[in-house]
Design an enzyme around this catalytic site. Structure first.
Site, PDB file in Angstrom:
ATOM      1  N   GLU A  63      38.803  21.154  38.807  1.00 35.13           N
ATOM      2  CA  GLU A  63      37.540  21.464  39.497  1.00 35.13           C
ATOM      3  C   GLU A  63      37.206  22.908  39.163  1.00 35.13           C
ATOM      4  OE1 GLU A  63      35.208  23.206  41.479  1.00 35.13           O
ATOM      5  OE2 GLU A  63      36.256  22.836  43.370  1.00 35.13           O
ATOM      6  N   GLY A 114      41.189  26.766  33.598  1.00 36.08           N
ATOM      7  CA  GLY A 114      41.337  25.307  33.650  1.00 36.08           C
ATOM      8  C   GLY A 114      41.700  24.753  32.281  1.00 36.08           C
ATOM      9  N   CYS A 151      32.649  27.064  45.134  1.00 38.96           N
ATOM     10  CA  CYS A 151      32.429  26.318  43.884  1.00 38.96           C
ATOM     11  C   CYS A 151      31.123  25.557  43.934  1.00 38.96           C
ATOM     12  CB  CYS A 151      33.596  25.389  43.601  1.00 38.96           C
ATOM     13  SG  CYS A 151      34.209  24.547  45.054  1.00 38.96           S
ATOM     14  N   GLU A 203      28.048  30.955  36.385  1.00 42.62           N
ATOM     15  CA  GLU A 203      28.500  31.075  37.765  1.00 42.62           C
ATOM     16  C   GLU A 203      28.780  32.547  38.062  1.00 42.62           C
ATOM     17  OE1 GLU A 203      31.340  28.394  40.339  1.00 42.62           O
ATOM     18  OE2 GLU A 203      32.542  29.739  39.128  1.00 42.62           O
ATOM     19  N   GLY A 240      39.603  26.355  39.852  1.00 41.08           N
ATOM     20  CA  GLY A 240      39.453  27.745  39.416  1.00 41.08           C
ATOM     21  C   GLY A 240      38.405  27.849  38.333  1.00 41.08           C
ATOM     22  N   SER A 241      38.599  28.782  37.418  1.00 50.54           N
ATOM     23  CA  SER A 241      37.577  29.055  36.396  1.00 50.54           C
ATOM     24  C   SER A 241      37.727  28.100  35.207  1.00 50.54           C
ATOM     25  CB  SER A 241      37.724  30.492  35.909  1.00 50.54           C
ATOM     26  OG  SER A 241      38.984  30.659  35.297  1.00 50.54           O
ATOM     27  N   LYS A 244      51.001  26.569  43.916  1.00 48.63           N
ATOM     28  CA  LYS A 244      50.882  27.970  43.487  1.00 48.63           C
ATOM     29  C   LYS A 244      49.547  28.479  44.005  1.00 48.63           C
ATOM     30  CE  LYS A 244      49.578  30.851  40.991  1.00 48.63           C
ATOM     31  NZ  LYS A 244      48.808  32.012  41.483  1.00 48.63           N
TER      32      LYS A 244
HETATM   33  O1  TXE Z   1      40.040  32.419  38.506  1.00 43.97           O
HETATM   34  P1  TXE Z   1      41.308  31.735  37.841  1.00 43.97           P
HETATM   35  P2  TXE Z   1      39.813  33.950  38.959  1.00 43.97           P
HETATM   36  C1  TXE Z   1      35.603  31.154  39.120  1.00 43.97           C
HETATM   37  C2  TXE Z   1      34.621  32.162  39.678  1.00 43.97           C
HETATM   38  C3  TXE Z   1      35.374  33.446  39.563  1.00 43.97           C
HETATM   39  C4  TXE Z   1      36.113  33.238  38.275  1.00 43.97           C
HETATM   40  C5  TXE Z   1      37.351  34.099  38.073  1.00 43.97           C
HETATM   41  O2  TXE Z   1      33.465  32.177  38.870  1.00 43.97           O
HETATM   42  O3  TXE Z   1      34.513  34.544  39.512  1.00 43.97           O
HETATM   43  O4  TXE Z   1      36.503  31.884  38.314  1.00 43.97           O
HETATM   44  O5  TXE Z   1      38.235  33.975  39.186  1.00 43.97           O
HETATM   45  C6  TXE Z   1      45.673  30.658  38.670  1.00 43.97           C
HETATM   46  N1  TXE Z   1      47.991  29.214  34.331  1.00 43.97           N
HETATM   47  N2  TXE Z   1      36.337  30.494  40.193  1.00 43.97           N
HETATM   48  O6  TXE Z   1      40.163  34.854  37.853  1.00 43.97           O
HETATM   49  O7  TXE Z   1      41.953  32.624  36.856  1.00 43.97           O
HETATM   50  C7  TXE Z   1      45.394  31.816  39.598  1.00 43.97           C
HETATM   51  O8  TXE Z   1      46.610  32.460  39.955  1.00 43.97           O
HETATM   52  C8  TXE Z   1      47.991  28.632  35.540  1.00 43.97           C
HETATM   53  C9  TXE Z   1      35.771  29.261  40.670  1.00 43.97           C
HETATM   54  O9  TXE Z   1      40.487  34.177  40.247  1.00 43.97           O
HETATM   55  O10 TXE Z   1      40.830  30.421  37.353  1.00 43.97           O
HETATM   56  C10 TXE Z   1      44.719  31.119  40.754  1.00 43.97           C
HETATM   57  O11 TXE Z   1      45.714  30.510  41.559  1.00 43.97           O
HETATM   58  N3  TXE Z   1      47.319  29.130  36.590  1.00 43.97           N
HETATM   59  C11 TXE Z   1      36.727  28.510  41.497  1.00 43.97           C
HETATM   60  C12 TXE Z   1      43.883  30.039  40.061  1.00 43.97           C
HETATM   61  O12 TXE Z   1      44.494  29.861  38.784  1.00 43.97           O
HETATM   62  C13 TXE Z   1      46.631  30.272  36.419  1.00 43.97           C
HETATM   63  C14 TXE Z   1      37.576  29.288  42.429  1.00 43.97           C
HETATM   64  C15 TXE Z   1      42.425  30.398  39.848  1.00 43.97           C
HETATM   65  O13 TXE Z   1      42.329  31.554  39.071  1.00 43.97           O
HETATM   66  C16 TXE Z   1      46.588  30.925  35.166  1.00 43.97           C
HETATM   67  C17 TXE Z   1      38.067  30.521  41.829  1.00 43.97           C
HETATM   68  C18 TXE Z   1      47.303  30.344  34.085  1.00 43.97           C
HETATM   69  N4  TXE Z   1      47.318  30.877  32.864  1.00 43.97           N
HETATM   70  C19 TXE Z   1      37.417  31.091  40.775  1.00 43.97           C
HETATM   71  N5  TXE Z   1      45.800  32.017  35.287  1.00 43.97           N
HETATM   72  C20 TXE Z   1      36.181  27.255  42.107  1.00 43.97           C
HETATM   73  N6  TXE Z   1      36.053  26.202  41.287  1.00 43.97           N
HETATM   74  O14 TXE Z   1      35.943  27.172  43.307  1.00 43.97           O
HETATM   75  C21 TXE Z   1      45.368  32.060  36.569  1.00 43.97           C
HETATM   76  N7  TXE Z   1      45.874  31.014  37.259  1.00 43.97           N
END
Ligand code: TXE
Length: 491
Positions: A260, A243, A294, A393, A238-239, A185
């Site tokens: 991560e 997570g 990240c 972050e 992700g966030s 996804k």
């Molecule tokens: O992240 P999300 P967002 C951090 C960074 C950024 C903040 C918000 O600080 O500003 O997160 O970004 C999927 N169930 N990082 O809102 O929501 C979503 O579709 C399952 C750090 O974009 O964590 C995407 O594919 N999945 C990071 C993924 O999760 C879900 C990189 C990340 O989105 C979901 C990105 C749910 N309920 C953001 N909701 C890094 N570690 O590098 C969303 N997603």
């Protein structure tokens, strides 16, 4: 300007598939804020279809487990497919980089490096596939005990928008090499390169269902994937908040998770460091991908005796940095979305309201479209270590500088956030290098270098709010297997 198809379907069973709802989501070009394509909006029923396709590839239609075309493929054959895929990615590097650059806003040179890293992941894991094996264990007389490394089965991969190709490579490359079938996804803000990469996987010889890509919203398709009982392992980048949601959904069906979740990674600069060598690395660690990394080095901790000198040198560099449209290939492109831009603005407004010292600021070039999501890089000096700008972050091109008086204080500051992903250390003192490498609370420590984003071979992952589990390197292969112990009594 690159032409891409206007509407992109899901990729299931090596085929393009429309979502049950027939609905789409807009794809926005961050460089000018315009919609230039549509992606399919998958929901739970589509995720279920993808998981069932993966299950068929792994288990087949009968009752014998792991008897599907991918489940029974020899490790050497899996490796060959991955290596052919690597070659195809190399051959399509320019096209993939152009797609990624337009979709995410990252400058072309950085997108090219991402495509190259993706190929390198497949090359690495393709080579490793048939070198992954268990052990024999000395046990009691009359016994032979051995361990088998077996794939989980069907693995789920939730990918963020900042490095779609690289994060896909590290996660899916390792999972497929270990013998799993995958459902991916991608993030709703950046899917296009992965849909193309999946097609190349089919060309490389992946059997139908071994890799499926379902585009859609996180709260719908992502949540449905984490909740799906047919998924045997989830890896998420992700966030921290999302997570946690993913881990909770997975826990409801006892599904193991790798998380991560980003960081607030420090780079420590001691007075005895080779400062000239450190400078370009310090700057790149926060400017690369406009700080949306990240492992971005978003804090620089500087020994007091060289603090003004180093901040002055950093300021000179920051003042010369330019942000502009992705295709202009400058130091920085735009941020990925209006939402991410607003997030960075909110942090910077707080910095202004709190009277923080804006020591330097780069520029957004004059001809950058007004509707693009630009943010010039900012250097903040003397940021109090407890300030939100030094703790949270930001995920934008904002570097927070803080001074320290001695080694103990440097370590306390470095370790003084809830995150623990990466740390950088700049010093010529060998004993200090080793001492601090042990004391720094991080999944990776770089001494006199810094590896934001790279390092296919190097195990990577965090502690604390940065998550748990390891990706990259050989370590990731273990994470994508489960260990079975077989004890034979033969007398
Ligand atoms: O992240 P999300 P967002 C951090 C960074 C950024 C903040 C918000 O600080 O500003 O997160 O970004 C999927 N169930 N990082 O809102 O929501 C979503 O579709 C399952 C750090 O974009 O964590 C995407 O594919 N999945 C990071 C993924 O999760 C879900 C990189 C990340 O989105 C979901 C990105 C749910 N309920 C953001 N909701 C890094 N570690 O590098 C969303 N997603």
């Amino acid at each position: 300007m690159l032409q891409v198809a206007e509407r992109h379907a899901l990729f299931i069973d090596n085929d393009t598939v429309e979502p049950v709802s027939g609905e789409s989501l807009p794809v926005v070009d961050p460089s000018d804020g315009r919609v230039f394509a549509q992606i399919a909006r998958a929901a739970a029923a589509d995720v279920d279809r993808a998981v069932r396709a993966a299950r068929r590839a792994y288990d087949g239609a009968g009752t014998e487990p792991a008897a599907g075309p991918w489940g029974r493929a020899d490790a050497s054959e899996r490796g060959r497919v991955l290596r052919r895929w690597a070659d195809l990615i190399d051959a399509h590097r320019e096209a993939l980089a152009a797609i990624e650059s337009r979709d995410t806003g990252k400058p072309l040179t950085q997108a090219r490096a991402d495509a190259q890293a993706l190929a390198r992941y497949f090359e690495f894991y393709g080579g490793a596939a048939d070198k992954l094996h268990g052990q024999t264990i000395p046990y009691r007389h009359g016994y032979t005990v051995l361990t088998l490394r077996e794939p989980h089965g069907v693995t789920g991969h939730i990918i963020p928008w900042n490095y779609p190709m690289q994060i896909f490579g590290r996660s899916v490359g390792a999972a497929l090499a270990a013998g799993n079938a995958c459902v991916v996804k991608p993030a709703e803000d950046a899917c296009l390169s992965l849909l193309r990469v999946a097609q190349l996987g089919a060309e490389a010889g992946l059997p139908a269902g071994a890799l499926n890509v379902v585009t859609g919203l996180g709260g719908e398709a992502g949540q449905a994937l984490a909740e799906h009982r047919g998924i045997d392992h989830i890896s998420f980048t992700g966030s921290p908040d999302t997570g946690r949601r993913v881990a909770q959904a997975a826990a409801a069906h006892h599904c193991p998770v790798t998380l991560e979740l980003g960081g607030k990674s420090p780079q420590l600069v001691f007075a005895d460091a080779d400062i000239e060598a450190a400078l370009p690395v310090l700057v790149n660690a926060i400017v690369q991908n406009a700080g949306q990394t990240c492992s971005a080095g978003s804090r620089v901790l500087i020994e007091a005796s060289v603090y003004h000198q180093v901040v002055g040198m950093l300021a000179d560099r920051f003042n010369s940095l330019r942000a502009g449209p992705a295709h202009d290939d400058l130091d920085l492109g735009p941020l990925v979305s209006r939402r991410q831009q607003q997030r960075v603005w909110d942090f910077l407004s707080e910095a202004q309201a709190g009277g923080l010292d804006f020591a330097a600021q780069g520029v957004v070039v004059d001809d950058a479209p007004a509707e693009g999501f630009y943010q010039a890089p900012v250097l903040l000096a003397d940021v109090p270590p407890t300030h939100r700008l030094a703790q949270e972050e930001i995920f934008g091109p904002v570097l927070a500088a803080t001074r320290f008086e001695n080694e103990a204080q440097a370590v306390a500051l470095a370790n003084g956030t809830p995150y623990g992903l990466v740390a950088g250390l700049w010093t010529r003192d060998g004993a200090r290098q080793l001492r601090l490498a042990r004391q720094l609370r991080a999944g990776q420590v770089f001494v006199n270098n810094y590896g934001a984003g790279g390092g296919v071979e190097l195990p990577f992952g965090g502690i604390g709010r940065s998550g748990y589990g390891r990706e990259k390197g050989f370590e990731a292969l273990y994470a994508f297997t489960t260990l079975k112990t077989v004890a034979l009594r033969h007398g």
